[in-house]
Write a protein that holds these residues in place. Structure first.
Motif, PDB file in Angstrom:
ATOM      1  N   ALA A   1       3.054  13.577  10.423  1.00 46.89           N
ATOM      2  CA  ALA A   1       2.201  15.213  10.726  1.00 46.89           C
ATOM      3  C   ALA A   1       0.726  14.291  10.928  1.00 46.89           C
ATOM      4  O   ALA A   1      -0.303  14.652  11.549  1.00 46.89           O
ATOM      5  N   GLY A   2      -0.050  13.341  10.021  1.00 50.01           N
ATOM      6  CA  GLY A   2      -0.920  12.798  10.051  1.00 50.01           C
ATOM      7  C   GLY A   2      -0.893  11.838  11.787  1.00 50.01           C
ATOM      8  O   GLY A   2      -2.711  12.711  12.212  1.00 50.01           O
ATOM      9  N   TRP A   3      -0.280  11.338  11.799  1.00 50.69           N
ATOM     10  CA  TRP A   3      -0.671  11.079  13.472  1.00 50.69           C
ATOM     11  C   TRP A   3      -0.579  11.632  14.839  1.00 50.69           C
ATOM     12  O   TRP A   3      -1.686  11.449  15.709  1.00 50.69           O
TER      13      TRP A   3
ATOM     14  N   ASN B   1      13.118   6.078  11.777  1.00 47.56           N
ATOM     15  CA  ASN B   1      13.096   5.459  11.040  1.00 47.56           C
ATOM     16  C   ASN B   1      11.931   4.095  10.993  1.00 47.56           C
ATOM     17  O   ASN B   1      12.270   2.879   9.860  1.00 47.56           O
ATOM     18  N   MET B   2      10.730   4.312  10.929  1.00 48.34           N
ATOM     19  CA  MET B   2       9.672   3.404  10.241  1.00 48.34           C
ATOM     20  C   MET B   2       9.083   3.660   8.439  1.00 48.34           C
ATOM     21  O   MET B   2       8.870   2.649   8.574  1.00 48.34           O
ATOM     22  N   VAL B   3       9.650   4.318   8.080  1.00 55.06           N
ATOM     23  CA  VAL B   3       9.490   4.492   6.678  1.00 55.06           C
ATOM     24  C   VAL B   3      10.426   3.661   5.929  1.00 55.06           C
ATOM     25  O   VAL B   3      10.740   2.977   5.139  1.00 55.06           O
ATOM     26  N   ASN B   4      11.755   3.515   6.638  1.00 53.78           N
ATOM     27  CA  ASN B   4      12.802   2.180   6.270  1.00 53.78           C
ATOM     28  C   ASN B   4      13.270   1.979   4.799  1.00 53.78           C
ATOM     29  O   ASN B   4      12.898   1.127   4.663  1.00 53.78           O
TER      30      ASN B   4
ATOM     31  N   THR C   1       0.985  -1.143   0.079  1.00 50.51           N
ATOM     32  CA  THR C   1       0.100   0.181  -0.227  1.00 50.51           C
ATOM     33  C   THR C   1       1.166   0.815   0.161  1.00 50.51           C
ATOM     34  O   THR C   1       0.796   2.229  -1.181  1.00 50.51           O
ATOM     35  N   PRO C   2       2.021   1.443   1.142  1.00 47.82           N
ATOM     36  CA  PRO C   2       2.238   2.602   0.680  1.00 47.82           C
ATOM     37  C   PRO C   2       3.470   2.299   0.048  1.00 47.82           C
ATOM     38  O   PRO C   2       3.627   3.940  -1.211  1.00 47.82           O
ATOM     39  N   LEU C   3       3.801   1.180  -1.343  1.00 50.89           N
ATOM     40  CA  LEU C   3       4.759   2.206  -2.163  1.00 50.89           C
ATOM     41  C   LEU C   3       3.473   2.169  -3.062  1.00 50.89           C
ATOM     42  O   LEU C   3       4.492   2.919  -3.796  1.00 50.89           O
ATOM     43  N   ILE C   4       2.324   1.551  -3.078  1.00 47.42           N
ATOM     44  CA  ILE C   4       1.385   1.950  -4.629  1.00 47.42           C
ATOM     45  C   ILE C   4       0.899   3.355  -4.126  1.00 47.42           C
ATOM     46  O   ILE C   4       1.581   4.473  -5.500  1.00 47.42           O
ATOM     47  N   LEU C   5       1.022   4.270  -3.409  1.00 46.61           N
ATOM     48  CA  LEU C   5       1.158   5.582  -3.049  1.00 46.61           C
ATOM     49  C   LEU C   5       2.495   5.897  -3.963  1.00 46.61           C
ATOM     50  O   LEU C   5       2.321   7.382  -4.069  1.00 46.61           O
ATOM     51  N   GLY C   6       3.531   5.530  -2.859  1.00 52.35           N
ATOM     52  CA  GLY C   6       4.418   6.726  -3.224  1.00 52.35           C
ATOM     53  C   GLY C   6       5.398   6.556  -4.570  1.00 52.35           C
ATOM     54  O   GLY C   6       5.688   7.218  -4.892  1.00 52.35           O
ATOM     55  N   THR C   7       4.885   5.020  -4.898  1.00 51.77           N
ATOM     56  CA  THR C   7       5.081   5.121  -6.861  1.00 51.77           C
ATOM     57  C   THR C   7       4.503   6.260  -7.263  1.00 51.77           C
ATOM     58  O   THR C   7       5.126   6.659  -8.444  1.00 51.77           O
ATOM     59  N   LEU C   8       3.125   6.267  -7.254  1.00 57.65           N
ATOM     60  CA  LEU C   8       2.599   6.897  -8.281  1.00 57.65           C
ATOM     61  C   LEU C   8       2.482   8.264  -7.829  1.00 57.65           C
ATOM     62  O   LEU C   8       3.014   9.581  -8.327  1.00 57.65           O
TER      63      LEU C   8
ATOM     64  N   ALA D   1       0.886   8.870   1.828  1.00 53.39           N
ATOM     65  CA  ALA D   1       1.951   6.897   1.990  1.00 53.39           C
ATOM     66  C   ALA D   1       2.706   7.122   3.582  1.00 53.39           C
ATOM     67  O   ALA D   1       2.865   6.058   3.818  1.00 53.39           O
ATOM     68  N   GLY D   2       3.112   7.549   3.349  1.00 52.39           N
ATOM     69  CA  GLY D   2       3.526   7.898   5.014  1.00 52.39           C
ATOM     70  C   GLY D   2       2.614   7.399   5.789  1.00 52.39           C
ATOM     71  O   GLY D   2       2.496   6.834   7.036  1.00 52.39           O
ATOM     72  N   ALA D   3       1.039   8.534   5.970  1.00 54.46           N
ATOM     73  CA  ALA D   3       0.202   8.521   7.166  1.00 54.46           C
ATOM     74  C   ALA D   3      -0.351   7.259   7.028  1.00 54.46           C
ATOM     75  O   ALA D   3      -0.564   6.474   7.860  1.00 54.46           O
ATOM     76  N   PHE D   4      -0.619   6.277   6.017  1.00 47.22           N
ATOM     77  CA  PHE D   4      -0.764   5.050   6.202  1.00 47.22           C
ATOM     78  C   PHE D   4      -0.062   3.682   7.349  1.00 47.22           C
ATOM     79  O   PHE D   4      -0.443   3.016   7.838  1.00 47.22           O
ATOM     80  N   LEU D   5       1.582   3.851   7.052  1.00 53.00           N
ATOM     81  CA  LEU D   5       2.212   3.232   8.065  1.00 53.00           C
ATOM     82  C   LEU D   5       1.672   4.041   9.784  1.00 53.00           C
ATOM     83  O   LEU D   5       1.776   3.185  11.083  1.00 53.00           O
ATOM     84  N   THR D   6       1.189   4.645  10.244  1.00 55.11           N
ATOM     85  CA  THR D   6       1.022   5.503  11.346  1.00 55.11           C
ATOM     86  C   THR D   6      -0.779   5.329  11.992  1.00 55.11           C
ATOM     87  O   THR D   6      -0.777   5.423  12.498  1.00 55.11           O
TER      88      THR D   6
END
Length: 320
Positions: free
Chosen positions: A63-65, A229-232, A31-38, A214-219
């Motif tokens: 920021a989202g979290w 380092n969560m984006v990693n 999921t975050p890869l799809i959003l980031g790649t787009l 894409a970053g917000a998906f993680l949090t």
């Protein structure tokens, strides 16, 4: 002495690959890869390399979290992450388009700036907290009658819907034609009365907004807290996936799923140990697997990729 996988190991491997939880994990990782790649694809289609994605994802995640932790709704947090990404993208656009600075240097500077700002803001907001505070993340869409998808969150559905939407905009609308033109031949675009700078900055802003989400998906979905380092390195993977995809949204989805497949596979293989492959391997091998396969796929596909002709080439109005 290592032994080759026998019938039992092969059966166990097939069971692992056909199990629904495995594909749930694949889609979640993708999921975050799809959003980031787009997001990267939009920027590069307009002729701008955005190496600030790693920092933008970190800033969007924080920021989202933080917005949700402060009382905003989950979708409000997604909007804040998108706006954060868009704001940083606007800065990147000014540096690389308006001022015509090196896109490599500006992108790396944006990554360092955004990551550092997120770290500083976290320390200021929670000066005496050792364990990151948590929020209530997005719940799975259990009401969907579709296996695998009903274990995903709405942000995964958003990512999947974004693929045909971006494809439609790029290949079926005048705006998409204009974006592709400024990425291929900005002089021709200017000759048609289009604003090359405006289109390029707009593409960077829109692409960076997707990176923030894409970053917000993680949090807000994958985890329920922000930690460093969560984006990693996911941002750098997205940059590579755009080349793998030949700058096409459909192939970008395929590339994200392929990387996520090997990433989910290495996690399962680590958990299973030598029981699946029948060979004792160090855990570092499993960690390396998705990146090694990504490099192989990138080398194969990059030979046939058609790069936007004006990518990374600054353009000043009136120049030919």
């Amino acid at each position: 002495i290592p032994r080759a996988p026998g019938g039992g190991e092969v059966t166990e491997l097939l069971d692992l690959l056909t199990a629904a939880p495995f594909w749930v994990s694949v889609l979640r990782v993708a999921t975050p890869l799809i959003l980031g790649t787009l997001g990267v694809l939009l920027c590069e289609r307009a002729g701008v390399l955005n190496l600030g994605i790693e920092g933008i994802m970190v800033a969007g995640a924080f920021a989202g979290w933080l917005a949700v932790y402060a009382g905003a709704s989950l979708w409000g947090g997604v909007a804040v992450a998108a706006l954060t990404g868009a704001a940083i993208g606007a800065l990147h656009g000014v540096l690389t388009v308006s001022l015509a600075l090196s896109q490599h240097v500006a992108g790396l500077g944006i990554t360092l700036l955004a990551s550092s700002l997120a770290s500083y803001a976290y320390r200021v907001s929670f000066p005496k907290v050792d364990t990151p505070p948590t929020i209530e993340p997005f719940a799975p869409m259990s009401w969907l009658p579709v296996p695998v998808l009903n274990a995903q969150t709405p942000l995964t559905a958003l990512a999947l819907l974004a693929v045909p939407l971006v494809g439609w905009v790029l290949y079926r609308t005048p705006l998409g034609l204009a974006l592709r033109t400024v990425g291929e031949n900005p002089a021709a675009a200017e000759g048609q009365g289009l604003s090359v700078a405006g289109l390029r900055i707009g593409a960077v802003v829109a692409g960076s907004a997707l990176m923030g989400v894409a970053g917000a998906f993680l949090t807000l979905a994958a985890f329920n807290a922000f930690f460093f380092n969560m984006v990693n390195g996911r941002g750098w993977v997205c940059v590579a996936l755009v080349v793998f995809a030949s700058w096409r949204p459909g192939q970008a989805l395929l590339g994200a799923l392929l990387f996520a497949f090997f990433d989910a596979l290495q996690l399962r293989l680590q958990q299973a140990g030598s029981g699946v492959l029948g060979i004792e391997l160090p855990y570092q091998f499993y960690l390396m697997l998705p990146y090694a396969m990504a490099i192989v796929a990138l080398v194969v596909m990059a030979r046939r990729a058609s790069t936007p002709q004006a990518l990374m080439k600054p353009y000043r109005k009136g120049e030919r």
